[in-house]
Structure formats: C-alpha cells, structure tokens
Scaffold this active site. Structure first.
Site, PDB file in Angstrom:
ATOM      1  N   THR A   1      -5.054 -55.949  70.588  1.00 29.01           N
ATOM      2  CA  THR A   1      -4.648 -55.009  69.547  1.00 29.01           C
ATOM      3  C   THR A   1      -5.176 -53.609  69.834  1.00 29.01           C
ATOM      4  O   THR A   1      -6.333 -53.435  70.227  1.00 29.01           O
ATOM      5  CB  THR A   1      -5.211 -55.469  68.185  1.00 29.01           C
ATOM      6  OG1 THR A   1      -4.769 -56.796  67.924  1.00 29.01           O
ATOM      7  CG2 THR A   1      -4.762 -54.553  67.061  1.00 29.01           C
TER       8      THR A   1
ATOM      9  N   SER B   1      -7.673 -61.602  72.876  1.00 36.59           N
ATOM     10  CA  SER B   1      -7.545 -61.357  71.437  1.00 36.59           C
ATOM     11  C   SER B   1      -6.091 -61.566  70.991  1.00 36.59           C
ATOM     12  O   SER B   1      -5.553 -62.655  71.178  1.00 36.59           O
ATOM     13  CB  SER B   1      -8.082 -59.969  71.094  1.00 36.59           C
ATOM     14  OG  SER B   1      -8.265 -59.811  69.712  1.00 36.59           O
ATOM     15  N   LEU B   2      -5.435 -60.556  70.421  1.00 33.46           N
ATOM     16  CA  LEU B   2      -4.020 -60.743  70.062  1.00 33.46           C
ATOM     17  C   LEU B   2      -3.219 -61.143  71.290  1.00 33.46           C
ATOM     18  O   LEU B   2      -2.280 -61.948  71.196  1.00 33.46           O
ATOM     19  CB  LEU B   2      -3.449 -59.477  69.435  1.00 33.46           C
ATOM     20  CG  LEU B   2      -1.951 -59.523  69.076  1.00 33.46           C
ATOM     21  CD1 LEU B   2      -1.615 -60.688  68.158  1.00 33.46           C
ATOM     22  CD2 LEU B   2      -1.503 -58.189  68.464  1.00 33.46           C
TER      23      LEU B   2
ATOM     24  N   ASP C   1     -19.212 -62.973  69.412  1.00 32.41           N
ATOM     25  CA  ASP C   1     -17.951 -62.525  68.810  1.00 32.41           C
ATOM     26  C   ASP C   1     -18.075 -62.532  67.290  1.00 32.41           C
ATOM     27  O   ASP C   1     -18.254 -63.575  66.670  1.00 32.41           O
ATOM     28  CB  ASP C   1     -16.805 -63.430  69.254  1.00 32.41           C
ATOM     29  CG  ASP C   1     -15.434 -62.836  69.014  1.00 32.41           C
ATOM     30  OD1 ASP C   1     -15.287 -62.061  68.053  1.00 32.41           O
ATOM     31  OD2 ASP C   1     -14.511 -63.145  69.799  1.00 32.41           O
TER      32      ASP C   1
ATOM     33  N   HIS D   1     -16.815 -59.515  71.060  1.00 29.72           N
ATOM     34  CA  HIS D   1     -15.358 -59.664  71.110  1.00 29.72           C
ATOM     35  C   HIS D   1     -14.752 -58.832  72.236  1.00 29.72           C
ATOM     36  O   HIS D   1     -13.774 -59.238  72.861  1.00 29.72           O
ATOM     37  CB  HIS D   1     -14.779 -59.236  69.759  1.00 29.72           C
ATOM     38  CG  HIS D   1     -13.314 -59.451  69.634  1.00 29.72           C
ATOM     39  ND1 HIS D   1     -12.756 -60.694  69.397  1.00 29.72           N
ATOM     40  CD2 HIS D   1     -12.259 -58.579  69.713  1.00 29.72           C
ATOM     41  CE1 HIS D   1     -11.443 -60.588  69.336  1.00 29.72           C
ATOM     42  NE2 HIS D   1     -11.116 -59.317  69.526  1.00 29.72           N
TER      43      HIS D   1
END
Length: 266
Positions: A32, A97-98, A214, A241
C-alpha cells in the site's frame, strides 16, 4: 517502460511494469502507498538468474485507470496481465503487505500459473482491529500527506531501525515525496481483504514470512495462512512491518534463498 491494457470491474486500466533479467519468471507485488520502486534491491539481487516483472497496480506509479473503487480481484488481474504481457506462462510470485494479499488471491484463483508464492506480512481476513487502523490511515492521509509520512516509521519499523540512530526527519521527508497518489483507494482494498475461500486452492510451495515486530498484521494471521495453505512453510525476520526497508539485506536473503532453493530442486 512496458504497458498493458486491462479491463477492471470499474473500467479500463493501463498497467506499467519493469522487466529485467532472464531465466525463470518472478513477479513482485508491492504494498500500500508505494510502487514497484519498492523492489529495486530485490530486482537487482535476482535479475542475473530470473526474469523479474515488477508492476505498479492501480493507484501507484505509472499505472492509470478509471479512478474509481478497486477490488482485490482488480489488482490481481493487473498483476497477471503484466506477467502475460512479459511472456511468462508460469512464474514465482512475491508480495509484501497488500501485495501479499494480491499474490494470495492470484495464486488461489490461477494456481496453474504460479510456481511458488512468497508472502511477507500477508493476512487472510481484515479483522475489526485492522480495519480500525486502516480507517485511521485514511483519515490521516486525507488530512495531511506529511503527517501520514511521519506516522509510517512509527507504524512500520521495529527496534532495529530505532536503535540505529536514524535520521528519521530525512526519512519522513523522503516518504512524503514517495507516497502514491492513489493510496486512499488502495487502503480501501486493505479494508476489504477476505481470502479464506481461496487458500485451499493454492498448490504452489509457499513461504509465509512474518516480521517479529509487526504492529500491523497480527501473528494469528500468519497462523491462518499456514493452516489454510496446504504447501506453506514459515520463517521470521527480526524487523517490523516494513522489513523490506528496515532490513533490506536480510529480507532479500530470505526471499532469494527461497527462490534459489526451489529452482535448484527442479
């Protein structure tokens, strides 16, 4: 840069991607608010022995689209279109992530195309706590991009970063200039993630790579990925993260090692 047109649920898009190297295909899916530039270090580490495709999905970089709402299926279609356009019949797939959620969707809906799957900071279903955080991101980003950039190191980095006496102000300035203009639309996709129905269809060898520190993705999400993907194995990296930026050499070593092991085994 190569471009490929794609039909999305809300209209047309033109996906821009980087293509380099030769050998087995590897497709890299960014997270993202960033872009394919996130993968420059990993691309350089792989493209002496892999054909590396790194697309921008909608909202990022040089990709353009209809400007409306996006779905996880839309972003998956864009990634697959870039792989097709680059001539990759099958490929290894890496997501952060995304991007890990997008990669999971693609591997579960087109399992015949994916040779392996590496997921960093992925998740199965957005929980109420995660939704609260993503909604907070949206409010901060809509109010002030610079303030959102200031939040990112606090949210994304672990003790390794903070103990290194970083020039955090310089990083915040750099981040403010790099945040993708379509990040708000991408956060809406973060809010919508529900991959439970596709996990059992994933047949490729899968690395579930978690960050020890994270603060965004709960450890239960990694456990759910491991339980739901029949071919999954687990690894950790001592970072937050944002491990690809916090510990780039460690992150690259884990992903490249996984890919090299699979290729040598074939």
């Amino acid at each position: 840069m190569p471009h490929v047109p794609v039909r999305l649920s809300g209209g047309d898009a033109v996906v821009e991607y980087d293509l380099s190297g030769s050998g087995p295909g590897v497709v890299l899916v960014h997270g993202t608010a960033t872009s394919r530039l996130q993968w420059e270090g990993l691309t350089s580490a792989l493209n002496d022995r892999f054909t590396v495709v790194a697309p921008d999905y909608s909202g990022s970089g040089g990709t353009t689209d209809h400007g409306g709402p996006l779905t996880l299926a839309d972003l998956s279609a864009e990634v697959l279109a870039a792989a097709d356009h680059a001539g990759l019949g099958s490929f290894h797939l890496v997501g952060h992530s995304l991007g890990a959620a997008v990669a999971t969707h693609l591997a579960g809906t087109s399992p015949d195309r994916v040779l392996s799957l590496a997921l960093h900071a992925g998740w199965v279903r957005t929980t109420p706590r995660m939704a609260a955080e993503f909604l907070y991101w949206k409010e901060v980003l809509a109010a002030d991009v610079a303030l959102f950039a200031r939040m990112l190191p606090l949210m994304a980095f672990g003790p390794r970063y903070w103990s290194s006496a970083p020039d955090n102000e310089a990083l915040v300035r750099d981040l403010a200039s790099m945040i993708s203009p379509g990040a708000l639309r991408q956060i809406d996709v973060d809010l919508s993630v529900d991959l439970a129905s596709v996990l059992s269809s994933i047949s490729a060898p899968t690395l579930v790579l978690a960050s020890t520190h994270d603060r965004v993705i709960e450890s239960a999400q990694q456990e759910a990925l491991l339980a739901g993907i029949p071919t999954a194995r687990y690894a950790e990296i001592d970072a937050g993260h944002g491990a690809p930026a916090e510990d780039p050499s460690g992150f690259i070593a884990r992903i490249a090692g996984f890919l090299d092991e699979l290729v040598l085994a074939r």
